[in-house]
Scaffold this motif. Structure first.
Motif, PDB file in Angstrom:
ATOM      1  N   PHE A   4       0.560  -1.193  -0.128  1.00  0.00           N
ATOM      2  CA  PHE A   4       0.040  -0.113   0.107  1.00  0.00           C
ATOM      3  C   PHE A   4       0.803   1.406  -0.089  1.00  0.00           C
ATOM      4  N   GLU A   5       1.917   1.336   0.650  1.00  0.00           N
ATOM      5  CA  GLU A   5       2.933   2.481   0.708  1.00  0.00           C
ATOM      6  C   GLU A   5       3.370   2.630  -0.808  1.00  0.00           C
ATOM      7  N   ASP A   6       3.721   1.562  -1.532  1.00  0.00           N
ATOM      8  CA  ASP A   6       4.281   1.700  -3.025  1.00  0.00           C
ATOM      9  C   ASP A   6       3.111   2.386  -3.666  1.00  0.00           C
ATOM     10  N   TYR A   7       1.855   1.987  -3.477  1.00  0.00           N
ATOM     11  CA  TYR A   7       0.659   2.502  -3.912  1.00  0.00           C
ATOM     12  C   TYR A   7       0.603   3.905  -3.969  1.00  0.00           C
ATOM     13  N   ARG A   8       0.713   4.404  -2.581  1.00  0.00           N
ATOM     14  CA  ARG A   8       0.406   5.777  -2.129  1.00  0.00           C
ATOM     15  C   ARG A   8       1.507   6.603  -2.767  1.00  0.00           C
ATOM     16  N   GLU A   9       3.003   5.975  -3.151  1.00  0.00           N
ATOM     17  CA  GLU A   9       3.791   6.784  -3.802  1.00  0.00           C
ATOM     18  C   GLU A   9       3.267   7.184  -5.267  1.00  0.00           C
ATOM     19  N   ILE A  10       2.804   6.045  -5.807  1.00  0.00           N
ATOM     20  CA  ILE A  10       2.279   6.299  -7.368  1.00  0.00           C
ATOM     21  C   ILE A  10       1.053   7.348  -7.165  1.00  0.00           C
ATOM     22  N   SER A  16       0.670  15.063  -7.905  1.00  0.00           N
ATOM     23  CA  SER A  16       1.723  16.235  -8.172  1.00  0.00           C
ATOM     24  C   SER A  16       1.414  16.838  -9.462  1.00  0.00           C
ATOM     25  N   THR A  17       0.938  16.129 -10.292  1.00  0.00           N
ATOM     26  CA  THR A  17       0.730  16.601 -11.962  1.00  0.00           C
ATOM     27  C   THR A  17      -0.284  17.396 -12.233  1.00  0.00           C
ATOM     28  N   GLY A  18      -1.482  17.231 -11.256  1.00  0.00           N
ATOM     29  CA  GLY A  18      -2.732  17.760 -11.569  1.00  0.00           C
ATOM     30  C   GLY A  18      -3.388  17.136 -12.647  1.00  0.00           C
ATOM     31  N   GLU A  28     -12.135  15.303 -22.667  1.00  0.00           N
ATOM     32  CA  GLU A  28     -12.053  16.710 -23.117  1.00  0.00           C
ATOM     33  C   GLU A  28     -10.553  17.406 -22.812  1.00  0.00           C
ATOM     34  N   ARG A  29      -9.917  16.388 -22.518  1.00  0.00           N
ATOM     35  CA  ARG A  29      -8.314  16.840 -22.257  1.00  0.00           C
ATOM     36  C   ARG A  29      -7.326  16.616 -23.256  1.00  0.00           C
ATOM     37  N   ASP A  30      -6.153  17.505 -23.317  1.00  0.00           N
ATOM     38  CA  ASP A  30      -5.202  17.158 -24.184  1.00  0.00           C
ATOM     39  C   ASP A  30      -4.307  16.517 -23.358  1.00  0.00           C
ATOM     40  N   ARG A  31      -4.295  16.709 -21.996  1.00  0.00           N
ATOM     41  CA  ARG A  31      -3.415  15.790 -21.329  1.00  0.00           C
ATOM     42  C   ARG A  31      -4.109  15.378 -20.156  1.00  0.00           C
ATOM     43  N   PHE A  32      -3.713  13.979 -19.660  1.00  0.00           N
ATOM     44  CA  PHE A  32      -4.434  13.197 -18.495  1.00  0.00           C
ATOM     45  C   PHE A  32      -3.694  12.086 -18.060  1.00  0.00           C
ATOM     46  N   ILE A  33      -4.010  11.707 -16.924  1.00  0.00           N
ATOM     47  CA  ILE A  33      -3.556  10.414 -16.222  1.00  0.00           C
ATOM     48  C   ILE A  33      -4.806   9.803 -15.611  1.00  0.00           C
ATOM     49  N   TYR A 185       7.444   0.996 -15.062  1.00  0.00           N
ATOM     50  CA  TYR A 185       6.696   1.265 -13.720  1.00  0.00           C
ATOM     51  C   TYR A 185       6.201   2.710 -13.887  1.00  0.00           C
ATOM     52  N   PRO A 186       5.161   2.905 -12.950  1.00  0.00           N
ATOM     53  CA  PRO A 186       4.578   4.220 -13.009  1.00  0.00           C
ATOM     54  C   PRO A 186       5.195   5.301 -11.913  1.00  0.00           C
ATOM     55  N   ASP A 187       6.441   5.521 -12.328  1.00  0.00           N
ATOM     56  CA  ASP A 187       7.374   6.450 -11.533  1.00  0.00           C
ATOM     57  C   ASP A 187       7.136   7.769 -12.150  1.00  0.00           C
ATOM     58  N   GLU A 188       8.142   8.650 -11.698  1.00  0.00           N
ATOM     59  CA  GLU A 188       7.750  10.126 -12.339  1.00  0.00           C
ATOM     60  C   GLU A 188       8.250  10.253 -13.748  1.00  0.00           C
ATOM     61  N   LYS A 189       9.381   9.529 -14.320  1.00  0.00           N
ATOM     62  CA  LYS A 189      10.049   9.402 -15.654  1.00  0.00           C
ATOM     63  C   LYS A 189       8.827   8.813 -16.326  1.00  0.00           C
ATOM     64  N   ASN A 190       8.252   7.762 -16.132  1.00  0.00           N
ATOM     65  CA  ASN A 190       7.199   7.085 -17.227  1.00  0.00           C
ATOM     66  C   ASN A 190       5.806   8.052 -17.362  1.00  0.00           C
ATOM     67  N   ILE A 191       5.677   8.635 -16.196  1.00  0.00           N
ATOM     68  CA  ILE A 191       4.317   8.991 -16.043  1.00  0.00           C
ATOM     69  C   ILE A 191       4.536  10.761 -16.644  1.00  0.00           C
ATOM     70  N   LEU A 192       5.548  11.252 -16.455  1.00  0.00           N
ATOM     71  CA  LEU A 192       5.738  12.917 -16.926  1.00  0.00           C
ATOM     72  C   LEU A 192       6.142  12.756 -18.106  1.00  0.00           C
TER      73      LEU A 192
END
Length: 254
Positions: A4-10, A16-18, A28-33, A185-192
């Motif tokens: 669960f802590e790993d998931y909280r980090e994701i 943080s990206t909004g 309706e968006r050009d950017r999303f997660i 993995y859904p870390d900052e690099k892959n997500i951003l």
């Protein structure tokens, strides 16, 4: 990587990206997660993961199967959990199992039928679905139905006949299938590094402790065994004298 802590980090990274979005918002968006969960074996584990999200003021989409040998989505206990998740703001969808069906027209009709049943039983609209273990034919079909969202339609998923690291994608798809993050993995690099991202998890894989694949299946089977024993005990008065034996011996040998 499955605690669960790993998931909280994701979740912290996504928040943080909004860019967090539901499927309808993403249209309706050009950017999303998008955060999505396909529920395979345990409604209880999905419920626990949803509570982790609630604790972080986060909502996502949970897809439940109508035809599943591991859980009955219409049992009183499971319906109460799903309704509570809905009341917490999570979107509830159908995780449609093909069950060998290949005719696309029949598949469309069956998806609509199962969604109508779930909507009537739960008392709120179920208007979104994901396909369980979709074939390439289904993904290639890019199923779109009036007033209904498909998690695999091309707005949220980029289909390619043969996926490699060089395959160009409009939507980055990250999945924990088989306890492995095959597409990163859904870390900052892959997500951003992508404007559009869909993250899929399977709640049965996530626990407070975070097990490896074998220990996770072992703990899941223990939970389901206890659930079956408790269910029999509630229905059969003559089972009480055997209950402790089954609890001790069934779990002992796992």
């Amino acid at each position: 990587m499955f605690s669960f802590e790993d998931y909280r980090e994701i979740l912290r990274i996504v928040k943080s990206t909004g860019l967090q979005a539901s499927y309808k918002e993403a249209l309706e968006r050009d950017r999303f997660i998008i955060m999505r969960h396909d529920v395979e074996y345990s409604v209880e584990r999905a419920y626990e993961l949803a509570k982790v999200e609630t604790s972080m003021d986060f909502v996502s989409t949970y897809f439940f199967q109508w035809t599943n040998n591991s859980y009955n989505i219409l049992s009183r206990k499971n319906m109460d959990m799903v309704k509570d998740m809905h009341e917490r703001g999570h979107q509830i969808g159908l995780h449609y199992a093909l069950n060998g069906m290949t005719d696309m027209e029949q598949i469309r009709k069956q998806i609509i039928k199962e969604m109508q049943i779930l909507s009537e039983m739960f008392g709120f609209a179920v208007d979104i679905f994901s396909v369980h273990r979709p074939s390439k034919d289904v993904l290639r079909e890019n199923i779109k139905l009036p007033g209904i969202i498909n998690a695999y339609q091309d707005d949220f998923f980029t289909f390619a006949e043969n996926v490699t690291e060089e395959t160009p994608v409009v939507v980055k798809y990250l999945s924990d299938a088989n306890h492995i993050w095959r597409y990163g993995y859904p870390d900052e690099k892959n997500i951003l590094s992508h404007d559009k991202v869909q993250i899929l998890t399977h709640p049965f894989a996530w626990t407070k402790k975070g097990y490896d694949n074998f220990e996770n299946y072992k703990s899941l089977v223990q939970e389901k065994t206890t659930e079956v024993i408790d269910s029999i005990d509630k229905e059969c008065k003559d089972f009480v004298e055997y209950k402790d034996w089954f609890l001790e011996n069934a779990i002992l040998h796992l």
